[in-house]
Design a protein around this motif. Structure first.
Motif, PDB file in Angstrom:
ATOM      1  N   GLY A   1      12.133  13.188   3.782  1.00 18.20           N
ATOM      2  CA  GLY A   1      12.465  14.580   3.526  1.00 18.20           C
ATOM      3  C   GLY A   1      13.948  14.871   3.569  1.00 18.20           C
ATOM      4  N   ALA A   2      14.779  13.845   3.742  1.00 24.17           N
ATOM      5  CA  ALA A   2      16.231  14.020   3.811  1.00 24.17           C
ATOM      6  C   ALA A   2      16.894  12.662   3.639  1.00 24.17           C
ATOM      7  CB  ALA A   2      16.645  14.640   5.147  1.00 24.17           C
ATOM      8  N   VAL A   3      18.209  12.672   3.403  1.00 28.40           N
ATOM      9  CA  VAL A   3      18.982  11.427   3.336  1.00 28.40           C
ATOM     10  C   VAL A   3      19.361  11.047   4.761  1.00 28.40           C
ATOM     11  CG1 VAL A   3      21.062  10.306   2.471  1.00 28.40           C
ATOM     12  CG2 VAL A   3      19.872  11.970   1.043  1.00 28.40           C
ATOM     13  N   VAL A   4      18.726  10.012   5.279  1.00 29.58           N
ATOM     14  CA  VAL A   4      19.022   9.521   6.630  1.00 29.58           C
ATOM     15  C   VAL A   4      19.206   8.018   6.556  1.00 29.58           C
ATOM     16  CG1 VAL A   4      17.735  11.375   7.765  1.00 29.58           C
ATOM     17  CG2 VAL A   4      16.564   9.245   7.184  1.00 29.58           C
ATOM     18  N   ARG A   5      19.903   7.471   7.526  1.00 30.55           N
ATOM     19  CA  ARG A   5      20.085   6.025   7.506  1.00 30.55           C
ATOM     20  C   ARG A   5      18.914   5.358   8.225  1.00 30.55           C
ATOM     21  NH1 ARG A   5      25.300   4.305  11.115  1.00 30.55           N
ATOM     22  NH2 ARG A   5      24.460   4.686  13.206  1.00 30.55           N
ATOM     23  N   PRO A   6      18.472   4.206   7.733  1.00 27.22           N
ATOM     24  CA  PRO A   6      17.240   3.600   8.226  1.00 27.22           C
ATOM     25  C   PRO A   6      17.261   3.186   9.698  1.00 27.22           C
ATOM     26  CG  PRO A   6      17.819   2.707   6.080  1.00 27.22           C
ATOM     27  CD  PRO A   6      18.978   3.533   6.530  1.00 27.22           C
ATOM     28  N   SER A   7      18.410   2.825  10.238  1.00 30.70           N
ATOM     29  CA  SER A   7      18.435   2.246  11.588  1.00 30.70           C
ATOM     30  C   SER A   7      18.045   3.237  12.673  1.00 30.70           C
ATOM     31  CB  SER A   7      19.825   1.673  11.893  1.00 30.70           C
ATOM     32  OG  SER A   7      20.790   2.714  11.969  1.00 30.70           O
ATOM     33  N   ASP A   8      18.460   4.505  12.530  1.00 33.55           N
ATOM     34  CA  ASP A   8      18.224   5.459  13.618  1.00 33.55           C
ATOM     35  C   ASP A   8      17.868   6.867  13.144  1.00 33.55           C
ATOM     36  OD1 ASP A   8      20.652   6.198  12.555  1.00 33.55           O
ATOM     37  OD2 ASP A   8      21.842   5.612  14.311  1.00 33.55           O
ATOM     38  N   GLY A   9      17.694   7.063  11.831  1.00 34.41           N
ATOM     39  CA  GLY A   9      17.335   8.382  11.330  1.00 34.41           C
ATOM     40  C   GLY A   9      18.472   9.385  11.352  1.00 34.41           C
ATOM     41  N   LYS A  10      19.693   8.908  11.580  1.00 32.20           N
ATOM     42  CA  LYS A  10      20.853   9.793  11.633  1.00 32.20           C
ATOM     43  C   LYS A  10      21.305  10.166  10.224  1.00 32.20           C
ATOM     44  CE  LYS A  10      25.714   9.729  13.123  1.00 32.20           C
ATOM     45  NZ  LYS A  10      26.766   8.893  13.755  1.00 32.20           N
ATOM     46  N   ILE A  11      21.719  11.420  10.040  1.00 32.15           N
ATOM     47  CA  ILE A  11      22.272  11.843   8.748  1.00 32.15           C
ATOM     48  C   ILE A  11      23.689  11.274   8.618  1.00 32.15           C
ATOM     49  CG2 ILE A  11      23.027  13.799   7.340  1.00 32.15           C
ATOM     50  CD1 ILE A  11      20.778  15.430   8.564  1.00 32.15           C
ATOM     51  N   PRO A  12      23.945  10.428   7.638  1.00 32.32           N
ATOM     52  CA  PRO A  12      25.272   9.809   7.508  1.00 32.32           C
ATOM     53  C   PRO A  12      26.305  10.810   7.007  1.00 32.32           C
ATOM     54  CG  PRO A  12      23.884   9.175   5.664  1.00 32.32           C
ATOM     55  CD  PRO A  12      23.011   9.964   6.591  1.00 32.32           C
ATOM     56  N   ARG A  13      27.502  10.685   7.529  1.00 28.70           N
ATOM     57  CA  ARG A  13      28.600  11.558   7.118  1.00 28.70           C
ATOM     58  C   ARG A  13      29.683  10.810   6.359  1.00 28.70           C
ATOM     59  NH1 ARG A  13      26.232  16.078   6.540  1.00 28.70           N
ATOM     60  NH2 ARG A  13      25.114  16.771   8.389  1.00 28.70           N
ATOM     61  N   ARG A  14      29.513   9.502   6.227  1.00 29.41           N
ATOM     62  CA  ARG A  14      30.459   8.704   5.425  1.00 29.41           C
ATOM     63  C   ARG A  14      29.669   7.569   4.780  1.00 29.41           C
ATOM     64  NH1 ARG A  14      35.808   5.641   6.047  1.00 29.41           N
ATOM     65  NH2 ARG A  14      36.980   6.612   4.352  1.00 29.41           N
ATOM     66  N   ILE A  15      29.643   7.561   3.442  1.00 29.58           N
ATOM     67  CA  ILE A  15      28.822   6.615   2.699  1.00 29.58           C
ATOM     68  C   ILE A  15      29.679   5.933   1.640  1.00 29.58           C
ATOM     69  CG2 ILE A  15      26.791   6.345   1.214  1.00 29.58           C
ATOM     70  CD1 ILE A  15      25.648   8.864   2.465  1.00 29.58           C
ATOM     71  N   ALA A  16      29.485   4.614   1.488  1.00 26.46           N
ATOM     72  CA  ALA A  16      30.161   3.856   0.437  1.00 26.46           C
ATOM     73  C   ALA A  16      29.133   3.330  -0.557  1.00 26.46           C
ATOM     74  CB  ALA A  16      30.945   2.695   1.039  1.00 26.46           C
ATOM     75  N   PHE A  17      29.468   3.388  -1.829  1.00 26.49           N
ATOM     76  CA  PHE A  17      28.683   2.772  -2.895  1.00 26.49           C
ATOM     77  C   PHE A  17      29.494   1.606  -3.446  1.00 26.49           C
ATOM     78  CE2 PHE A  17      26.951   6.980  -2.609  1.00 26.49           C
ATOM     79  CZ  PHE A  17      25.619   6.896  -3.020  1.00 26.49           C
ATOM     80  N   ILE A  18      28.846   0.466  -3.660  1.00 18.19           N
ATOM     81  CA  ILE A  18      29.526  -0.707  -4.216  1.00 18.19           C
ATOM     82  C   ILE A  18      28.893  -1.037  -5.561  1.00 18.19           C
ATOM     83  CG2 ILE A  18      30.154  -3.122  -3.875  1.00 18.19           C
ATOM     84  CD1 ILE A  18      29.847  -2.699  -0.896  1.00 18.19           C
ATOM     85  N   LEU A  19      29.696  -1.029  -6.607  1.00 20.45           N
ATOM     86  CA  LEU A  19      29.209  -1.317  -7.955  1.00 20.45           C
ATOM     87  C   LEU A  19      29.237  -2.811  -8.263  1.00 20.45           C
ATOM     88  CD1 LEU A  19      30.835   1.585  -9.987  1.00 20.45           C
ATOM     89  CD2 LEU A  19      28.393   1.159  -9.712  1.00 20.45           C
ATOM     90  N   CYS A  20      28.485  -3.168  -9.325  1.00 16.15           N
ATOM     91  CA  CYS A  20      28.476  -4.528  -9.880  1.00 16.15           C
ATOM     92  C   CYS A  20      28.017  -5.577  -8.873  1.00 16.15           C
ATOM     93  CB  CYS A  20      29.856  -4.916 -10.423  1.00 16.15           C
ATOM     94  SG  CYS A  20      30.428  -3.856 -11.774  1.00 16.15           S
ATOM     95  N   VAL A  21      27.028  -5.231  -8.041  1.00 13.92           N
ATOM     96  CA  VAL A  21      26.469  -6.208  -7.105  1.00 13.92           C
ATOM     97  C   VAL A  21      25.439  -7.043  -7.868  1.00 13.92           C
ATOM     98  CG1 VAL A  21      25.173  -6.550  -4.974  1.00 13.92           C
ATOM     99  CG2 VAL A  21      26.856  -4.694  -5.138  1.00 13.92           C
ATOM    100  N   GLY A  22      25.815  -8.256  -8.199  1.00 13.96           N
ATOM    101  CA  GLY A  22      24.944  -9.127  -8.977  1.00 13.96           C
ATOM    102  C   GLY A  22      25.219  -9.093 -10.464  1.00 13.96           C
ATOM    103  N   SER A  23      26.086  -8.212 -10.921  1.00 15.97           N
ATOM    104  CA  SER A  23      26.453  -8.140 -12.338  1.00 15.97           C
ATOM    105  C   SER A  23      27.884  -8.636 -12.528  1.00 15.97           C
ATOM    106  CB  SER A  23      26.363  -6.699 -12.854  1.00 15.97           C
ATOM    107  OG  SER A  23      25.048  -6.227 -12.825  1.00 15.97           O
ATOM    108  N   ARG A  24      28.174  -9.073 -13.740  1.00 12.90           N
ATOM    109  CA  ARG A  24      29.517  -9.509 -14.123  1.00 12.90           C
ATOM    110  C   ARG A  24      30.051 -10.581 -13.168  1.00 12.90           C
ATOM    111  NH1 ARG A  24      33.169  -4.355 -14.972  1.00 12.90           N
ATOM    112  NH2 ARG A  24      34.466  -5.924 -16.012  1.00 12.90           N
ATOM    113  N   ALA A  25      29.164 -11.470 -12.759  1.00 15.61           N
ATOM    114  CA  ALA A  25      29.540 -12.508 -11.806  1.00 15.61           C
ATOM    115  C   ALA A  25      30.238 -13.662 -12.518  1.00 15.61           C
ATOM    116  CB  ALA A  25      28.309 -13.020 -11.073  1.00 15.61           C
ATOM    117  N   ARG A  26      31.312 -14.139 -11.936  1.00 18.50           N
ATOM    118  CA  ARG A  26      32.007 -15.291 -12.504  1.00 18.50           C
ATOM    119  C   ARG A  26      31.210 -16.572 -12.277  1.00 18.50           C
ATOM    120  NH1 ARG A  26      38.053 -13.793 -10.170  1.00 18.50           N
ATOM    121  NH2 ARG A  26      38.333 -11.863 -11.369  1.00 18.50           N
ATOM    122  N   ASN A  27      30.485 -16.621 -11.167  1.00 18.25           N
ATOM    123  CA  ASN A  27      29.654 -17.784 -10.851  1.00 18.25           C
ATOM    124  C   ASN A  27      28.194 -17.420 -11.105  1.00 18.25           C
ATOM    125  OD1 ASN A  27      28.245 -19.918  -9.772  1.00 18.25           O
ATOM    126  ND2 ASN A  27      29.416 -20.019  -7.869  1.00 18.25           N
TER     127      ASN A  27
END
Length: 321
Positions: free
Chosen positions: A120-146
């Protein structure tokens, strides 16, 4: 009937695949609200065979005496629309996926953001706390050199669904900082560039660079080290309460490819069409057509267009038989 009586009376709770294991479902269940047909299925691996669902079903639709059977159907045409699978982020140990509970996938974030979220809300899985700082990382698994640690191609959809999620996170939580780490923003569709600029306007911070590693603190927060690229290139260490990995996609048509052994597959595992520009749904096998990510990475709009073209192409082929 899709009445849900069996589901409501089942005593067994099982982690829900549709909710990416955030919530629970019953051992007899309708896979998801928009399922077509809206028919309940019995998960015999977790069913305790108590017979409750069979007794309460008003349509008497449940029959535990049924056995699996093979049905052979003769058809005039086939459309392959087998969709995709996400990249497995555990292959990249530096991000801590599967190790740190607050490093989640883009699909998990989607389930947290929707109206029928299991929490019913955006909470973090470990403790149900509402996060106040979130990072998104793009290209995880895409455009890989290896190629052993990812896919060499761009998955096309990751930039835009990440921008949508980042913007929705700010609109949902209000008092939250959202950073997006990216290599390139590929906003190639109609209105996509404007959508990207609008996300900047609501407070999403875009950082061009590569994330080197993520570690976890005792309180569950995550320490992210990245190299920021630009006129003032630098190494940064930032602390976040949650990190979202934008996963690349790959086709999942292996079972079909085994049945149709002559099917032409390209170097990346996608089904090759005879003429991408003039006939983008026809394969090298007459009467076999393709649509969606089985043919190549694409978003919903392009998939719907190609699916319509494949349906018309198959219809035209059938009239010629």
């Amino acid at each position: 009937m899709g009445c849900g009586v069996c589901e409501n009376n089942c005593p067994v709770d099982v982690p829900s695949e549709f909710d990416n294991y955030l919530g629970a479902r019953k051992a007899v269940y309708i896979p998801f609200a928009q399922a077509v047909p809206k028919v309940a299925v019995v998960d015999l691996d977790n069913c305790v065979l108590c017979g409750t669902c069979e007794r309460v079903c008003p349509a008497k639709a449940i029959d535990f005496s049924q056995e699996p059977r093979t049905i052979r159907i003769e058809v005039g045409a086939v459309i392959i629309a087998t969709g995709f699978k996400f990249f497995d982020p555990s292959r990249l140990g530096q991000y801590g996926a599967g190790k740190y509970p607050n490093v989640i996938s883009s699909l998990t974030m989607d389930r947290l953001l929707v109206a029928n979220s299991p929490y019913g809300a955006v909470v973090r899985p470990s403790d149900g706390k509402i996060p106040r700082r979130i990072a998104f990382i793009l290209c995880v698994g895409s455009r890989a050199r290896n190629p052993r640690v990812g896919y060499p191609y761009c998955s096309r959809v990751c930039c835009m669904y990440t921008i949508r999620q980042a913007q929705s996170t700010i609109l949902n939580l209000r008092k939250v900082e959202v950073d997006v780490y990216y290599m390139d923003i590929r906003a190639y569709g109609k209105g996509f560039e404007e959508f990207y600029r609008r996300a900047e306007g609501v407070g999403v911070r875009f950082l061009k660079g590569r994330v080197a590693r993520i570690t976890q603190k005792e309180n569950g927060n995550l320490l992210l080290r990245a190299k920021i690229i630009g006129e003032d290139s630098r190494i940064v260490d930032e602390e976040y309460e949650m990190v979202v990995l934008a996963l690349g996609i790959r086709p999942q048509h292996k079972a079909i490819a085994r049945l149709l052994s002559d099917l032409d597959i390209d170097d990346y595992g996608f089904i090759r069409t005879v003429s991408p520009k003039l006939d983008p749904t026809a394969t090298n096998i007459p009467g076999v057509f393709v649509a969606g990510v089985a043919e190549g990475p694409k978003d919903i709009v392009d998939t719907v267009m190609q699916a319509g073209a494949a349906a018309m192409r198959a219809s035209a082929y059938l009239t010629e038989l």
